[in-house]
Scaffold this active site. Structure first.
Site, mmCIF file in Angstrom:
data_model
loop_
_atom_site.group_PDB
_atom_site.id
_atom_site.type_symbol
_atom_site.label_atom_id
_atom_site.label_comp_id
_atom_site.label_asym_id
_atom_site.label_seq_id
_atom_site.Cartn_x
_atom_site.Cartn_y
_atom_site.Cartn_z
ATOM 1 N N HIS A 1 46.126 49.325 31.405
ATOM 2 C CA HIS A 1 45.700 48.038 31.966
ATOM 3 C C HIS A 1 44.219 47.774 31.659
ATOM 4 C CE1 HIS A 1 45.468 45.002 35.376
ATOM 5 N NE2 HIS A 1 44.207 45.380 35.301
ATOM 6 N N GLU A 2 43.387 48.752 31.921
ATOM 7 C CA GLU A 2 41.942 48.545 31.727
ATOM 8 C C GLU A 2 41.602 48.388 30.244
ATOM 9 O OE1 GLU A 2 40.114 47.723 34.079
ATOM 10 O OE2 GLU A 2 41.409 48.319 35.731
ATOM 11 N N HIS B 1 41.981 44.897 29.189
ATOM 12 C CA HIS B 1 40.771 44.063 29.338
ATOM 13 C C HIS B 1 39.795 44.332 28.191
ATOM 14 C CE1 HIS B 1 41.867 42.595 33.275
ATOM 15 N NE2 HIS B 1 41.789 43.798 33.856
#
Ligand SMILES: *[C@@H]1O[C@H](CO)[C@@H](O)[C@H](O)[C@H]1NC(C)=O
Ligand SMILES: *[C@@H]1O[C@H](CO)[C@@H](O)[C@H](O)[C@H]1NC(C)=O
Ligand SMILES: *[C@@H]1O[C@H](CO)[C@@H](O)[C@H](O)[C@H]1NC(C)=O
Ligand SMILES: [Zn+2]
Length: 298
Positions: free
Chosen positions: A208-209, A212
């Site tokens: 997920h990170e 980004h």
């Protein structure tokens, strides 16, 4: 915060329990949402997207396979921060790091992006382990001491977030130019595969990170109003998803537009067990973001 059950699972010694009691609040232990600390205001998104549109290096603009096959791997610099020399204190074994890298590569497999471990550093620093987080001097010091490489290098920092409830946070590609030293992903050491963070311990926090870091917003960005996450094939959703609602019935559908909530998307907040996809649109956006801001062509 860690749930009390997780706390007791990984803290065998009562001594340790007593010493951390001041920073953990066991009553808030049931973490029911992902709690990503990656922050960008709606206003800044509009400015960032304007800049992206004006400067975009698009897939269409460049000949494919400029790089040799397999050379598109992103170098990963994995910085393990720990409070002491124990796994409970943040130490991650080489096997765990390899397992985490596999989860990361599996998550991005359809995009064509691959990640190769370039180096691992191990730093014993209780203050960084406990307190490094968004907008803290500890994270500034940590990153300034440890970050290596240029815009195309992924620097990871595993920490304890003892005083906040984050699972992780990241910088966006557009942030690199202003603050190269700040670029990278900081994430919870116990979110790795087999870690102590119940429901978030399959290593997908990092996926997920890194989402980004390659330029993706949350799928719930902007709620039910266009242009949301600036990706057209992720259905709109009003709120972050908690847990994995499709285990109990049909997926929720919180916006009038077409499509149920993208609860299985890595950029939502569901449990790790629920997350398994980036869409074609996200893969296309991340390639353009990487080409534009990180000089990585896939
Ligand atoms: C990254 O850039 C965006 C847009 O300018 C800004 O809103 C955000 O605060 C920045 N994040 C960091 C960590 O600097
Ligand atoms: C690789 O990691 C070692 C410590 O494990 C460190 O001494 C060295 O400086 C690192 N090299 C790079 C290029 O980061
Ligand atoms: C970090 O600071 C910015 C302002 O500089 C603020 O808008 C943001 O909410 C802060 N993030 C966190 C997690 O405190
Ligand atoms: Zn996030």
């Amino acid at each position: 915060m860690l749930a009390s059950s997780a706390l007791s699972v990984f803290l065998g010694a009562t001594v340790a329990l007593a010493s951390v009691a001041r920073v953990f609040e066991p009553s808030t232990l049931s973490v029911d949402s992902r709690r990503c600390g990656t922050f960008i205001s709606e206003e800044d998104i509009i400015a960032a997207e304007k800049h992206f549109e004006a400067n975009k290096v698009s897939l269409m603009d460049r000949p494919q396979a400029k790089r040799a096959p397999g050379s598109a791997a992103i170098d990963v610099y994995f910085h393990v921060i720990s409070a002491d020399s124990t796994p409970e204190g943040g130490v991650l074994s080489d096997d765990v790091i390899d397992a985490q890298m596999s989860v990361l590569n599996d998550g991005f497999a359809k995009s064509g992006l691959t990640f190769a471990l370039a180096n691992v550093t191990r730093t014993l620093n209780d203050d960084w382990f406990s307190n490094a987080g968004p907008n803290t001097t500890q994270q500034d010091d940590m990153k300034q001491a440890l970050r290596v490489g240029r815009a195309d290098a992924l620097n990871l920092y595993s920490v304890g977030f003892k005083n906040t409830d984050h699972l992780g946070y990241a910088t966006f590609p557009v942030n690199y130019t202003d603050n190269p030293w700040d670029d990278g992903v900081v994430f919870l050491y116990s979110s790795v595969p087999g870690g102590a963070m119940v429901n978030y311990n399959e290593g997908k926090t990092l996926t997920h990170e890194v989402g980004h870091w390659v330029g993706l917003y949350h799928t719930f960005q902007g709620g039910c109003s266009e242009p949301n996450d600036y990706v057209s094939d992720t259905p709109e959703e009003a709120n972050p998803t908690s847990g994995c609602p499709s285990d109990a019935g049909p997926s929720p559908d919180t916006c009038p537009s077409t499509g149920v909530d993208p609860i299985h998307n890595f950029m939502d907040y569901s449990y790790d067990s629920c997350l398994d996809e980036f869409t074609t649109g996200q893969n296309s956006r991340l390639k353009d973001q990487l080409a534009t801001y990180r000089h990585i062509q896939i």
